[in-house]
Scaffold this motif. Structure first.
Motif, PDB file in Angstrom:
ATOM      1  N   LEU A 169      45.834 -18.195  17.640  1.00 36.85           N
ATOM      2  CA  LEU A 169      45.879 -17.452  16.384  1.00 36.85           C
ATOM      3  C   LEU A 169      46.976 -16.402  16.413  1.00 36.85           C
ATOM      4  N   GLU A 173      45.904 -13.725  11.738  1.00 39.35           N
ATOM      5  CA  GLU A 173      44.799 -14.686  11.702  1.00 39.35           C
ATOM      6  C   GLU A 173      43.622 -14.210  12.555  1.00 39.35           C
ATOM      7  N   LYS A 177      39.876 -13.418  11.261  1.00 35.20           N
ATOM      8  CA  LYS A 177      38.700 -14.095  11.807  1.00 35.20           C
ATOM      9  C   LYS A 177      37.661 -13.075  12.272  1.00 35.20           C
TER      10      LYS A 177
END
Length: 338
Positions: A169, A173, A177
């Motif tokens: 990631l 990102e 998350k």
């Protein structure tokens, strides 16, 4: 996530910086009586083997290390004998061994880590460790109140940033998350189950995110600050960023924290030692002076002074030189004013 630190100087009741102990039974009084070896150990038509022959074969370094360790152990036992219940420590060790399938299985496991280690050695080390912990807790002035204030049960879920990996990631990102996972937990998802499924820290994930007892200085600053600001049972409402990625941190139940007092102090002692290992040598020098320790063999005395006490002596010398320099500068200033 824990900070990377140098190896702890004080090991399990032994001086890690001595690196001594060969796993064999000691001839000193360890509760099972003493062995009287005598000066001559063997005779033959070719001559004698004496205790000095054996000691010379072992070498000054090993003998000096062992001597220094035994002196400290003897002093600390004399100093704190009223505060240590050795029978209780034996019971704790026995219970620990049972968790590994009994004494025989425990010895097999220990032998892989420290060849020659026996269950009896381990018991002796645990007792010695307790004496050393008491000494350093006193020298570092760690009170019960301070220990309780500087400890917390911690758990976390880590979302790692790894843009180099194909499935890794990006920073953005990973943060997104982590925010989504926080929302899931706030909506009723179980923290431990989410940790098991989603955390990128495999060690804690296997234990539902639990990190166990955390004392001040163990973790990276961002993590530690967030953890100690939480109330018991509370979770961070936003991801906490560190070099490891983004953390969702929860402070655990601490109703029985007072039962962990000695463990907390031991961890704090190790942290203080990591931060200033040179101070340990000063503490040792003070202890030897207090008990009027004298090493009768010149080579052993020289080795111990150079290995364990040099830094403290250099500090003293440095302070004297600094004071002398200061006086010299003052004299020069006075002369220039005249």
């Amino acid at each position: 996530m824990k900070k990377k630190v140098m190896p702890v100087l004080i090991g399990l009741g032994l001086l890690g910086l001595a690196g001594c102990g060969n796993g064999e039974e000691s001839s000193s009084d360890n509760g099972n009586g003493e062995t009287e070896y005598g000066e001559v150990l063997a005779t033959s038509d070719a001559g004698e083997i004496t205790v000095d022959d054996i000691l010379n074969e072992m070498g000054t370094t090993q003998i000096a290390n062992q001597t220094f360790q035994l002196v400290l152990d003897q002093i600390l036992q004399d100093r704190y004998s009223d505060e240590v219940d050795e029978d209780e420590i034996h019971e704790q060790v026995d219970a620990e061994m049972e968790q590994y399938g009994g004494e025989e299985q425990f010895e097999m496991m220990m032998a892989q880590q420290q060849p020659g280690m026996t269950a009896d050695n381990y018991r002796e080390q645990r007792i010695a460790s307790t004496y050393h912990d008491l000494f350093f807790a006193e020298k570092f002035d760690i009170s019960d109140e301070e220990a309780m204030e500087n400890a917390a049960e911690g758990a976390h879920i880590l979302v790692a940033v790894d843009e180099d990996e194909e499935d890794g990631l990006s920073d953005e990102e990973a943060e997104e998350k982590a925010e989504d996972l926080i929302s899931e937990i706030e909506d009723g998802a179980d923290f431990g189950e989410v940790a098991e499924e989603e955390s990128d820290d495999p060690g804690s994930a296997a234990n539902q995110g639990a990190l166990g007892l955390v004392t001040e200085g163990q973790m990276v600053p961002e993590f530690e600050e967030a953890l100690f600001e939480l109330e018991t049972g509370e979770m961070t409402s936003e991801p906490v960023e560190s070099d490891f990625g983004y953390h969702i941190i929860q402070r655990g139940d601490e109703e029985d924290l007072d039962e962990e007092l000695e463990t907390i102090k031991s961890q704090m002692v190790n942290q203080r030692i990591q931060e200033d290992p040179g101070q340990v040598l000063t503490f040792y020098q003070e202890l030897l002076d207090e008990y009027n320790v004298s090493f009768e063999n010149d080579e052993i005395e020289s080795y111990i002074e150079e290995t364990y006490l040099a830094d403290s002596e250099e500090t003293d010398d440095g302070e004297e030189e600094s004071a002398a320099d200061s006086e010299e500068n003052e004299t020069e200033d006075d002369d220039s004013e005249e």
